[in-house]
Motif scaffolding. Structure first.
Motif, short mmCIF file in Angstrom:
data_model
loop_
_atom_site.label_atom_id
_atom_site.label_comp_id
_atom_site.label_asym_id
_atom_site.label_seq_id
_atom_site.Cartn_x
_atom_site.Cartn_y
_atom_site.Cartn_z
N ASP A 1 0.84 -1.19 0.00
CA ASP A 1 0.00 0.00 0.00
C ASP A 1 0.88 1.25 0.00
O ASP A 1 2.11 1.17 0.16
CB ASP A 1 -0.97 0.00 1.19
CG ASP A 1 -0.25 -0.06 2.53
OD1 ASP A 1 0.93 0.34 2.61
OD2 ASP A 1 -0.87 -0.51 3.50
N PHE A 2 0.24 2.42 -0.16
CA PHE A 2 1.02 3.64 -0.31
C PHE A 2 1.79 3.99 0.96
O PHE A 2 2.91 4.50 0.90
CB PHE A 2 0.12 4.81 -0.71
CG PHE A 2 0.90 6.09 -0.89
CD1 PHE A 2 1.80 6.23 -1.94
CD2 PHE A 2 0.77 7.13 0.02
CE1 PHE A 2 2.54 7.39 -2.11
CE2 PHE A 2 1.50 8.30 -0.14
CZ PHE A 2 2.39 8.43 -1.20
N LEU B 1 6.82 11.74 -3.67
CA LEU B 1 5.73 11.01 -3.04
C LEU B 1 4.36 11.50 -3.52
O LEU B 1 3.43 10.70 -3.67
CB LEU B 1 5.83 11.12 -1.52
CG LEU B 1 6.99 10.34 -0.90
CD1 LEU B 1 7.11 10.64 0.59
CD2 LEU B 1 6.80 8.83 -1.11
N ALA B 2 4.25 12.80 -3.78
CA ALA B 2 2.99 13.34 -4.31
C ALA B 2 2.71 12.74 -5.70
O ALA B 2 1.57 12.39 -6.04
CB ALA B 2 3.06 14.86 -4.38
N TYR B 3 3.77 12.62 -6.49
CA TYR B 3 3.66 12.01 -7.82
C TYR B 3 3.30 10.53 -7.70
O TYR B 3 2.39 10.04 -8.39
CB TYR B 3 5.00 12.19 -8.55
CG TYR B 3 5.14 11.44 -9.84
CD1 TYR B 3 4.39 11.78 -10.97
CD2 TYR B 3 6.05 10.38 -9.96
CE1 TYR B 3 4.54 11.10 -12.16
CE2 TYR B 3 6.21 9.69 -11.16
CZ TYR B 3 5.45 10.06 -12.25
OH TYR B 3 5.60 9.38 -13.44
N ALA B 4 3.98 9.83 -6.80
CA ALA B 4 3.75 8.40 -6.63
C ALA B 4 2.33 8.12 -6.15
O ALA B 4 1.71 7.13 -6.56
CB ALA B 4 4.77 7.82 -5.65
N GLU B 5 1.81 8.97 -5.30
CA GLU B 5 0.48 8.73 -4.73
C GLU B 5 -0.59 8.74 -5.82
O GLU B 5 -1.54 7.95 -5.78
CB GLU B 5 0.16 9.78 -3.66
CG GLU B 5 -1.12 9.46 -2.90
CD GLU B 5 -1.32 10.33 -1.67
OE1 GLU B 5 -2.16 9.97 -0.82
OE2 GLU B 5 -0.65 11.38 -1.56
N LYS B 6 -0.45 9.62 -6.80
CA LYS B 6 -1.42 9.66 -7.91
C LYS B 6 -1.42 8.33 -8.66
O LYS B 6 -2.47 7.82 -9.05
CB LYS B 6 -1.06 10.79 -8.87
CG LYS B 6 -1.26 12.19 -8.32
CD LYS B 6 -0.83 13.22 -9.36
CE LYS B 6 -0.87 14.63 -8.79
NZ LYS B 6 -0.36 15.63 -9.78
N HIS C 1 3.17 1.99 3.12
CA HIS C 1 4.38 1.17 3.16
C HIS C 1 5.40 1.70 2.15
O HIS C 1 6.60 1.82 2.45
CB HIS C 1 4.02 -0.29 2.85
CG HIS C 1 5.16 -1.24 3.05
ND1 HIS C 1 5.25 -2.46 2.43
CD2 HIS C 1 6.28 -1.13 3.81
CE1 HIS C 1 6.36 -3.06 2.78
NE2 HIS C 1 7.01 -2.28 3.63
N TYR C 2 4.92 2.04 0.96
CA TYR C 2 5.80 2.58 -0.07
C TYR C 2 6.42 3.90 0.40
O TYR C 2 7.63 4.13 0.23
CB TYR C 2 5.01 2.82 -1.36
CG TYR C 2 5.83 3.46 -2.47
CD1 TYR C 2 6.61 2.69 -3.33
CD2 TYR C 2 5.85 4.86 -2.63
CE1 TYR C 2 7.37 3.28 -4.33
CE2 TYR C 2 6.61 5.45 -3.63
CZ TYR C 2 7.37 4.66 -4.47
OH TYR C 2 8.13 5.25 -5.45
N GLN C 3 5.60 4.74 0.99
CA GLN C 3 6.07 6.05 1.48
C GLN C 3 7.20 5.89 2.48
O GLN C 3 8.22 6.59 2.42
CB GLN C 3 4.89 6.79 2.11
CG GLN C 3 5.20 8.20 2.57
CD GLN C 3 3.96 8.89 3.14
OE1 GLN C 3 3.08 8.22 3.70
NE2 GLN C 3 3.88 10.19 2.99
N LYS C 4 7.02 4.94 3.39
CA LYS C 4 8.04 4.70 4.42
C LYS C 4 9.34 4.21 3.79
O LYS C 4 10.43 4.72 4.09
CB LYS C 4 7.51 3.68 5.43
CG LYS C 4 8.47 3.39 6.57
CD LYS C 4 7.88 2.36 7.53
CE LYS C 4 8.88 2.02 8.64
NZ LYS C 4 8.34 0.97 9.56
N LYS C 5 9.24 3.20 2.92
CA LYS C 5 10.42 2.62 2.28
C LYS C 5 11.14 3.66 1.40
O LYS C 5 12.37 3.78 1.42
CB LYS C 5 10.03 1.42 1.41
CG LYS C 5 9.65 0.18 2.22
CD LYS C 5 10.90 -0.48 2.76
CE LYS C 5 10.56 -1.82 3.42
NZ LYS C 5 11.78 -2.41 4.05
#
Length: 342
Positions: free
Chosen positions: A2-3, A28-33, A5-9
Motif C-alpha cells: 500500500d502507499f 511522493l505526491a507524484y507516486a500517490e497519484k 508502506h511505499y512512502q516509508k520505504k
C-alpha cells in the motif's frame, strides 16, 4: 504494497541517497497519484529500464528510430483489399506486453467496448443485438492510424504519469505518430481513448432503449430508432476524437433483412455468413468424395495448415450455434480422419 508502506520505504532510501525533504515530498505526491490509479510508479527512463528488463540504450533507440523496430506486411481483407500490419520486433513487443499488462489492463474501458477486453467475447457482443426490429452498423474510417500520439500520451497522463513519462510511454506504443496495427498495446489503447465516446453514445441511446456496442471500429445499434439522429450524434462525438465514419460501410437492416454485426448473422439465432457456410459445405463434399489428399491436390493448396484452418472455421460456426448439427457432423468427420491418419 500500500502507499503508506511505499512512502516509508521510499523516504528511508531517499534520505540515504541524500534527497532533500522538498524532493522527497514531490516524488511522493507524484507516486500517490499513480497508486490511486493502481499502476506502477515510474519516475524516469532508468526506472522503466529496470522494470521492463531492457537497458536505456535499447529503449532510447526504440523511441528515436521506431521505424526500424517494426516489420510491415499486408494481409488480405474479406472484400479483396489489403490491411497493413506493423508488427514490433520481439524485444519491443515484450516491452509493450509489459505496458499492456502492468499499466493498461489496470484501467477499465467502457462496458460498451466489446473487443480486446479480457473475459469478453465476440459472442457477447452479438447476442446483445439478436432478434431486434432494426440493426444499424457504422464503421470508423482508418481506425488505428487516425489515433495519434497526443491521444495515446493523454491516456498515460490521465493515470498520473508525468509529461516526460507519458511522452516516453506513448512513443513506445506508437509508429509514425499513430497506433500501429500489430502492436499488442494498440487495441486496448483504442478502447481507453474511446471510453468517453462510448459512454456518451450510451447516454444518448439508453433513454430511447437503443442497444449499443462497439467492437473495435464497428459500431452496432439495435432496436427502434431514427437512423439519421444516431449518425449525427456519432459524427459529432467522433469529431472530438479526430475520427470520422466510413460512409460507404453504413448499413441499416430491418427485421426481414439478413442482419449482420461484425460479419455474423444476428436475426433469430447467431450464424456465420451463408457464403462461408456454403464454401465449407462444398469443401466437405469434395473431401468426402475424393479424400483429403486428393482434394488438397485438386485445389492446389500450398498451405501446410489447411486441415487445421478448415477445422477452425467449423469450430467457429459451432461456437456461434452449438446446435448446428450439419457442422457438428463435419467436425466429427474431420476428427475421425485425423485419428485414422495418426
Amino acid at each position: 504494497m500500500d502507499f503508506q508502506h511505499y512512502q516509508k520505504k521510499f523516504t528511508e532510501k531517499a534520505l540515504q541517497a541524500g534527497y532533500s525533504a522538498d524532493k522527497i515530498s514531490k516524488c511522493l505526491a507524484y507516486a500517490e497519484k499513480l497508486f490511486d490509479s493502481g499502476v506502477p510508479v515510474i519516475y524516469n527512463m532508468e526506472h522503466l529500464s529496470g522494470l521492463v528488463g531492457y537497458n536505456t540504450t535499447y529503449i532510447s533507440r526504440a523511441i528515436d528510430h521506431t521505424e526500424y523496430f517494426y516489420k510491415t506486411f499486408d494481409v488480405p481483407k474479406r472484400n479483396g483489399d489489403k490491411r497493413k500490419i506493423s508488427e514490433p520486433l520481439p524485444s519491443l513487443k515484450e516491452i509493450q506486453y509489459w505496458i499492456l499488462h502492468e499499466i493498461l489492463y489496470k484501467v477499465e474501458p467502457s462496458v460498451y467496448a466489446k473487443a480486446y477486453v479480457p473475459l469478453s467475447s465476440l459472442k457477447q457482443n452479438l447476442i446483445f443485438h439478436r432478434n431486434q426490429p432494426t440493426v444499424l452498423t457504422l464503421d470508423i474510417k482508418d481506425f488505428f492510424t487516425s489515433i495519434n500520439r497526443v491521444k495515446i500520451g493523454n491516456v498515460f497522463k490521465t493515470l498520473g504519469y508525468s509529461l516526460v513519462m507519458a511522452n516516453l510511454l506513448s512513443k513506445l506504443c506508437s509508429l509514425e505518430d499513430s497506433l500501429p496495427q500489430g502492436a499488442p498495446t494498440s487495441p486496448y489503447l483504442s478502447n481507453l481513448i474511446l471510453k468517453d465516446f462510448d459512454d456518451e453514445i450510451a447516454l444518448f441511446c439508453l433513454p430511447q432503449k437503443i442497444r449499443y456496442t462497439r467492437y473495435a471500429d464497428d459500431l452496432a445499434f439495435s432496436g427502434t430508432f431514427n437512423k439519421n439522429e444516431i449518425i449525427t450524434k456519432v459524427e459529432q462525438l467522433l469529431k472530438k476524437t479526430g475520427l470520422v465514419l466510413n460512409q460507404e460501410k453504413t448499413k441499416l437492416m430491418a427485421k426481414g433483412d439478413r442482419q449482420i454485426v461484425t460479419g455474423i448473422v444476428v436475426n433469430e439465432k447467431l450464424q456465420a455468413r451463408k457464403e462461408l457456410r456454403l464454401e465449407i459445405r462444398q469443401q466437405m463434399y469434395f473431401i468426402k468424395k475424393f479424400g483429403m489428399a486428393s482434394h488438397i491436390e485438386k485445389i492446389k493448396n500450398e498451405k501446410a495448415n489447411y486441415f487445421h484452418h478448415l477445422l477452425g472455421q467449423i469450430n467457429f460456426i459451432i461456437y456461434l450455434n452449438q446446435d448446428d448439427k450439419e457442422f457438428i457432423e463435419y467436425r466429427q468427420y474431420l476428427n475421425d480422419l485425423n485419428r485414422q491418419k495418426a
